[in-house]
Scaffold this motif. Structure first.
Motif, PDB file in Angstrom:
ATOM      1  N   ILE A   1      43.945  40.063  76.458  1.00  0.00           N
ATOM      2  CA  ILE A   1      42.587  40.179  76.995  1.00  0.00           C
ATOM      3  C   ILE A   1      41.887  41.404  76.409  1.00  0.00           C
ATOM      4  CG2 ILE A   1      41.275  40.635  79.133  1.00  0.00           C
ATOM      5  CD1 ILE A   1      43.220  38.682  80.493  1.00  0.00           C
ATOM      6  N   ARG A   2      42.613  42.499  76.275  1.00  0.00           N
ATOM      7  CA  ARG A   2      42.012  43.711  75.673  1.00  0.00           C
ATOM      8  C   ARG A   2      41.539  43.412  74.243  1.00  0.00           C
ATOM      9  NH1 ARG A   2      46.009  46.729  77.909  1.00  0.00           N
ATOM     10  NH2 ARG A   2      47.247  46.735  75.995  1.00  0.00           N
ATOM     11  N   ALA A   3      42.368  42.710  73.485  1.00  0.00           N
ATOM     12  CA  ALA A   3      42.019  42.403  72.085  1.00  0.00           C
ATOM     13  C   ALA A   3      40.832  41.433  72.025  1.00  0.00           C
ATOM     14  CB  ALA A   3      43.225  41.797  71.370  1.00  0.00           C
ATOM     15  N   ARG A   4      40.837  40.441  72.911  1.00  0.00           N
ATOM     16  CA  ARG A   4      39.710  39.487  72.908  1.00  0.00           C
ATOM     17  C   ARG A   4      38.409  40.190  73.236  1.00  0.00           C
ATOM     18  NH1 ARG A   4      42.490  34.716  76.045  1.00  0.00           N
ATOM     19  NH2 ARG A   4      43.805  34.056  74.316  1.00  0.00           N
ATOM     20  N   ARG A   5      38.459  41.081  74.229  1.00  0.00           N
ATOM     21  CA  ARG A   5      37.233  41.810  74.600  1.00  0.00           C
ATOM     22  C   ARG A   5      36.712  42.602  73.407  1.00  0.00           C
ATOM     23  NH1 ARG A   5      38.947  43.872  80.425  1.00  0.00           N
ATOM     24  NH2 ARG A   5      37.992  42.228  81.642  1.00  0.00           N
TER      25      ARG A   5
ATOM     26  N   ILE B   1      35.152  40.271  70.860  1.00  0.00           N
ATOM     27  CA  ILE B   1      33.843  39.772  71.316  1.00  0.00           C
ATOM     28  C   ILE B   1      32.800  40.875  71.154  1.00  0.00           C
ATOM     29  CG2 ILE B   1      32.539  38.956  73.334  1.00  0.00           C
ATOM     30  CD1 ILE B   1      35.266  37.741  74.300  1.00  0.00           C
ATOM     31  N   GLU B   2      33.192  42.089  71.507  1.00  0.00           N
ATOM     32  CA  GLU B   2      32.246  43.200  71.385  1.00  0.00           C
ATOM     33  C   GLU B   2      31.862  43.432  69.918  1.00  0.00           C
ATOM     34  OE1 GLU B   2      33.072  46.695  73.594  1.00  0.00           O
ATOM     35  OE2 GLU B   2      31.348  47.740  72.759  1.00  0.00           O
TER      36      GLU B   2
ATOM     37  N   ALA C   1      24.043  39.919  77.184  1.00  0.00           N
ATOM     38  CA  ALA C   1      25.470  40.179  77.328  1.00  0.00           C
ATOM     39  C   ALA C   1      25.712  41.635  76.953  1.00  0.00           C
ATOM     40  CB  ALA C   1      26.272  39.267  76.430  1.00  0.00           C
ATOM     41  N   GLN C   2      24.808  42.162  76.112  1.00  0.00           N
ATOM     42  CA  GLN C   2      24.960  43.548  75.673  1.00  0.00           C
ATOM     43  C   GLN C   2      24.782  44.532  76.828  1.00  0.00           C
ATOM     44  OE1 GLN C   2      24.163  44.818  72.054  1.00  0.00           O
ATOM     45  NE2 GLN C   2      23.596  42.931  71.091  1.00  0.00           N
ATOM     46  N   ASP C   3      24.015  44.104  77.842  1.00  0.00           N
ATOM     47  CA  ASP C   3      23.777  45.009  78.966  1.00  0.00           C
ATOM     48  C   ASP C   3      24.794  44.815  80.077  1.00  0.00           C
ATOM     49  OD1 ASP C   3      20.208  44.613  78.695  1.00  0.00           O
ATOM     50  OD2 ASP C   3      21.589  45.976  77.700  1.00  0.00           O
TER      51      ASP C   3
ATOM     52  N   THR D   1      29.405  46.317  76.422  1.00  0.00           N
ATOM     53  CA  THR D   1      29.105  46.673  75.030  1.00  0.00           C
ATOM     54  C   THR D   1      28.550  48.092  74.944  1.00  0.00           C
ATOM     55  OG1 THR D   1      26.944  45.704  75.231  1.00  0.00           O
ATOM     56  CG2 THR D   1      28.660  44.300  74.318  1.00  0.00           C
ATOM     57  N   GLY D   2      28.271  48.505  73.740  1.00  0.00           N
ATOM     58  CA  GLY D   2      27.697  49.830  73.540  1.00  0.00           C
ATOM     59  C   GLY D   2      28.613  50.734  72.740  1.00  0.00           C
TER      60      GLY D   2
END
Ligand code: FES
Length: 378
Positions: A83-87, A90-91, A103-105, A147-148
């Motif tokens: 899950i950490r890698a997928r996040r 995606i980011e 989704a960025q916010d 994100t960010g």
């Protein structure tokens, strides 16, 4: 137990067939592994790295869409590491262009606020036209991506709107390669491929021309394959278009006798988009340019809505009853005075098999002649 062809996925012992990938075994057994670049039936490219899974004993996570299942393999599809890698992936994808779908916010602590904000912003001009119909956005929501961390990359190429049916927005392209596979492996048109290198990478057509000047035949398979808002049907930019809000109505394409299965996406009683029905013949999700883009006649104000009878060189709108009675009377009269063989019916390749069947039945059984032919033999 014979473990020759047994793999363990999320604690389930599952048999696999030769050459099956981890993803295929999981999908066949109802285990959901999210994908983005994977196209069923095409060569896996492993480019998006969303389908990562953890394999016991392996040094790193592996892409389940490209790695074959093997005996005694023990796989975890949703471990904390996965899950950490997928996040993270995606980011990175959200940061690779102009993905302003909010989704960025997204803040994991204000889940509902995010959803409310997105709802309010739906009519915003700058919002991606694929809002609500975007695989990347779905994944960002599913994995609550915050994100960010990465600065969004600059867009190198302007939006391409000169084509008759397809808009290419390179600022939203994530270079997943699904469009290239759809063109080269599904439709076998070979009109697009990857061009340039590194941050300048781009999906190009014939060197680097607009689609209208390339070998593209505008079948729109690439548009259907695009998981984000990088490829859009031009008609979809109509102000009425709000993706994800339309009702899908399944029907048969009436442009020819093949019988392709398609979905009409209908909103407020308007057809706003057409897509192929996946997994069923004869077209298995593919469509041609007419089936996919030739629907604007439906709402054309100049469309004929009633039959016309020409009188003294002028057309007169009539009811169907009057029109059919008129034709029946004239055919009866001609048959009586000149015989059935004085009548001939020409049908079309552009109507359905059923309509062609009815036409020949009518000519043979009602008129009494074999004078029936077809435009494709002219
Ligand atoms: Fe497997 Fe993209 S779906 S790498």
């Amino acid at each position: 137990m014979d473990t020759e062809n047994i793999i363990v996925i999320d604690g389930h012992e599952l048999s696999f067939k030769p050459d099956e990938t981890i993803l295929q075994v999981a999908q066949r057994n109802g285990i959901d592994i999210p994908t983005l670049c994977y196209m069923e039936g095409c060569t896996p490219t492993g480019s998006c790295r969303i389908c990562l899974v953890e394999v016991e004993g392996a040094r790193s996570l592996v892409v389940s869409c490209a790695v074959p299942a093997s005996p005694k393999m023990v796989v975890k599809t949703e471990s904390p590491r996965v899950i950490r890698a997928r996040r993270m992936n995606i980011e990175l994808l959200l940061a690779s262009g102009d993905h302003n779908c909010l989704a960025q916010d997204l803040d994991m602590d204000s889940w509902t606020d995010f959803q409310l904000k997105a709802m309010e912003a739906k009519e915003h001009q700058a919002l991606c036209p694929s809002y609500g119909d975007c695989r990347l956005q779905d994944l960002a929501v599913r994995y609550q991506v915050k994100t960010g961390l990465f600065k969004p990359s600059e867009t190198c190429y302007p939006i391409e709107t000169v084509n008759p049916f397809i808009v290419r927005d390179f600022s939203r392209c994530i270079l997943c390669g699904r469009c290239v596979q759809a063109c080269n492996e599904v439709q076998v048109n070979n009109a697009i491929s990857f061009g340039y290198r590194g941050a300048a990478s781009k999906v190009v057509a014939k060197g680097d021309l607009a689609l209208k000047d390339s070998d593209c035949v505008f079948c729109g398979e690439c548009v259907q394959a695009c998981p984000v808002g990088a490829l859009l049907p031009k008609q979809d930019l109509h102000p009425e278009y709000v993706p994800g809000k339309a009702k899908k109505v399944r029907t048969t394409c009436a442009y020819c006798g093949v019988g392709c299965q398609l979905y009409l996406h209908v909103k407020d009683n308007r057809v706003i988009k057409v897509t192929g029905v996946k997994g069923v013949g004869p077209n298995f999700g593919s469509l041609c340019v007419k089936g996919r883009f030739g629907y604007d006649f439906i709402h054309d104000p100049d469309r004929l809505k009633t039959p016309l009878i020409r009188e003294n060189g002028e057309f007169r709108n009539v009811s169907w009853e009057e029109a059919l009675n008129f034709v029946a009377e004239r055919l009866t009269q001609i048959k009586k005075t000149s015989g059935p063989d004085s009548i001939m019916v020409l049908t079309s390749a552009r109507i359905t098999n059923e309509e062609n069947y009815l036409a020949q039945k009518f000519v043979r059984a009602v008129i009494g002649t074999n004078n029936i032919d077809h435009c494709a033999r002219l």
